[in-house]
Motif scaffolding. Structure first.
Motif, PDB file in Angstrom:
ATOM      1  N   THR A   1      48.859  -8.943  29.486  1.00 29.60           N
ATOM      2  CA  THR A   1      48.311  -7.654  29.903  1.00 29.60           C
ATOM      3  C   THR A   1      47.138  -7.209  29.052  1.00 29.60           C
ATOM      4  OG1 THR A   1      49.889  -6.472  28.487  1.00 29.60           O
ATOM      5  CG2 THR A   1      50.544  -6.879  30.789  1.00 29.60           C
ATOM      6  N   CYS A   2      47.159  -7.526  27.761  1.00 33.53           N
ATOM      7  CA  CYS A   2      46.120  -7.047  26.840  1.00 33.53           C
ATOM      8  C   CYS A   2      45.772  -8.124  25.823  1.00 33.53           C
ATOM      9  CB  CYS A   2      46.588  -5.795  26.100  1.00 33.53           C
ATOM     10  SG  CYS A   2      46.917  -4.376  27.163  1.00 33.53           S
ATOM     11  N   LEU A   3      44.554  -8.045  25.329  1.00 32.27           N
ATOM     12  CA  LEU A   3      44.065  -8.973  24.318  1.00 32.27           C
ATOM     13  C   LEU A   3      43.198  -8.186  23.347  1.00 32.27           C
ATOM     14  CD1 LEU A   3      44.064 -12.086  23.659  1.00 32.27           C
ATOM     15  CD2 LEU A   3      41.840 -12.168  24.820  1.00 32.27           C
ATOM     16  N   SER A   4      43.353  -8.479  22.059  1.00 27.68           N
ATOM     17  CA  SER A   4      42.600  -7.753  21.046  1.00 27.68           C
ATOM     18  C   SER A   4      42.034  -8.694  19.997  1.00 27.68           C
ATOM     19  CB  SER A   4      43.497  -6.721  20.343  1.00 27.68           C
ATOM     20  OG  SER A   4      42.838  -6.130  19.242  1.00 27.68           O
ATOM     21  N   GLN A   5      40.892  -8.345  19.476  1.00 29.74           N
ATOM     22  CA  GLN A   5      40.389  -8.984  18.269  1.00 29.74           C
ATOM     23  C   GLN A   5      41.446  -8.822  17.179  1.00 29.74           C
ATOM     24  OE1 GLN A   5      36.563  -7.456  17.157  1.00 29.74           O
ATOM     25  NE2 GLN A   5      36.643  -8.261  15.061  1.00 29.74           N
ATOM     26  N   TYR A   6      41.780  -9.904  16.512  1.00 31.35           N
ATOM     27  CA  TYR A   6      42.848  -9.869  15.513  1.00 31.35           C
ATOM     28  C   TYR A   6      42.373  -9.178  14.237  1.00 31.35           C
ATOM     29  CZ  TYR A   6      46.675 -11.643  12.584  1.00 31.35           C
ATOM     30  OH  TYR A   6      47.752 -11.752  11.742  1.00 31.35           O
ATOM     31  N   ASN A   7      41.255  -9.631  13.702  1.00 31.17           N
ATOM     32  CA  ASN A   7      40.689  -9.024  12.494  1.00 31.17           C
ATOM     33  C   ASN A   7      39.744  -7.901  12.904  1.00 31.17           C
ATOM     34  OD1 ASN A   7      41.904 -10.681  10.394  1.00 31.17           O
ATOM     35  ND2 ASN A   7      40.689 -12.349  11.226  1.00 31.17           N
TER      36      ASN A   7
END
Length: 383
Positions: A252-258
């Protein structure tokens, strides 16, 4: 006498954290106030251990070798941390932690014997499983790594300063944070069993995980399921790690980790990266995790370069699964808020995942780093 992990959770009476921290996989222990909530957390956390999913994704994650940790081993890790390092962590006496790490073995013959036996067993597996390894290893336990211990390496500041020289603007906050993240990653590279154990015994993360494992699992050494995980050390650029949120088997969602850093490359390639990771998950990962115990989890991805390490072309990069984490507030939401945006994290109706990255330099990001890091670098006058 140590408090149990459950007692620590109950006594803390913590609420969902409003402040983001750098340690993205660190349990926030947020809002657990009842025994049922604590038990649910323990069960879900253990389901995300590498043993539960790694073989399902053997070709999609990094090569992995296991070295068993017995129940007795786990109790020794707990005892040593509490005896020699816990108070130093609580008082933030970071120089003393580093010094104590080099001397604690001289205090107790039984502890030294345990350490030497585990070191021998670990080194034997490293030599047998990776006879031609010349690039070092990445080591973790079944759930997490000892990333909080990397700053206690004697050469950490040298690694950081070397990374800082690679920038044309080393005084800029964004450059300093990228250099710091690179140094932290490189400091996790180990070459022998002694390197691994010297990090594990001083790590508060490893201590917490051993508490959880000993309380939530069978105390019999034959049934206890915890391991030291060995993987070849594979370079990962700090802007090429991503945290995905899977609800009912849907990404459903994806984010930059750092997320504390701004990356021009990431911003220019955002759409391409989203397509690459989404296809990888839907076509390969999702079908293979059909038998995984949970339909909801947080999954970390990495994009790595091929043989040509100077090739910045996103299309030529390989996507890996790094690890799985519990779909709970105890897992850092990165650029999403568990408290205010759960409806987005659980929205299965979107045509593609909601993808968030840091779109501009964020002034003040340095202050969001752990105090241990800021204090250590400030004291050395390298900010």
């Amino acid at each position: 006498m140590s408090n149990s992990f459950a007692e620590q959770l109950a006594n803390a009476k913590l609420k969902p954290s409003k402040n983001k921290t750098k340690d993205f996989s660190d349990p926030k222990l947020a809002g657990f106030i009842t025994k049922d909530q604590i038990s649910a957390y323990q069960k879900t956390a253990l389901e995300a251990n590498m043993e539960e999913w790694q073989m399902l994704l053997a070709n999609e994650t990094f090569p992995t070798t296991y070295v068993p940790i017995t129940y007795s081993d786990a109790k020794c890790f707990i005892k040593i941390f509490e005896k020699y390092f816990q108070k130093l962590h609580e008082q933030q006496l970071f120089d003393q932690i580093r010094d104590r790490r080099d001397t604690w073995l001289n205090d107790n013959e039984d502890e030294k014997q345990w350490y030497e036996q585990l070191k021998e067993r670990l080194q034997k597996t490293m030599d047998q499983a990776f006879p031609n390894n010349h690039n070092g290893f990445f080591a973790k336990t079944s759930s997490r790594s000892a990333k909080d211990a990397c700053i206690f390496r004697r050469d950490f500041l040298d690694i950081y300063k070397n990374e800082l020289t690679k920038f044309s603007d080393p005084s800029q906050e964004n450059s300093r944070i990228i250099a710091l993240l690179n140094a932290a990653f490189l400091s996790l590279r180990v070459t022998c069993a002694a390197d691994i154990l010297s990090m594990f015994v001083i790590s508060e993360r490893i201590y917490q995980d051993m508490l959880l494992a000993t309380e939530a699992q069978n105390p019999s050494d034959d049934l206890f399921k915890e391991n030291i995980i060995l993987r070849p050390f594979i370079p990962i650029d700090v802007d090429m790690e991503f945290r995905g949120f899977v609800f009912q088997q849907n990404l459903t969602c994806l984010s930059q980790y750092n997320y504390l850093i701004y990356s021009q490359r990431l911003n220019q390639s955002k759409d391409n990266i989203l397509e690459k990771i989404t296809s990888f998950f839907n076509e390969i990962v999702k079908p293979k995790l059909n038998t995984y115990p949970s339909n909801d989890y947080v999954i970390d991805f990495a994009l790595t370069k091929g043989d040509k390490l100077d090739d910045e072309n996103i299309n030529s990069m390989k996507v890996w699964v790094i690890e799985l984490n519990p779909f709970m507030e105890t897992t850092d939401g990165a650029l999403f808020s568990w408290q205010h945006e759960r409806h987005i994290l659980e929205d299965k109706s979107m045509d593609k995942p909601c993808f968030r990255i840091t779109e501009k330099v964020r002034p003040g990001s340095w202050t969001m780093l752990p105090n241990s890091v800021r204090q250590w670098i400030t004291n050395e006058n390298h900010i």
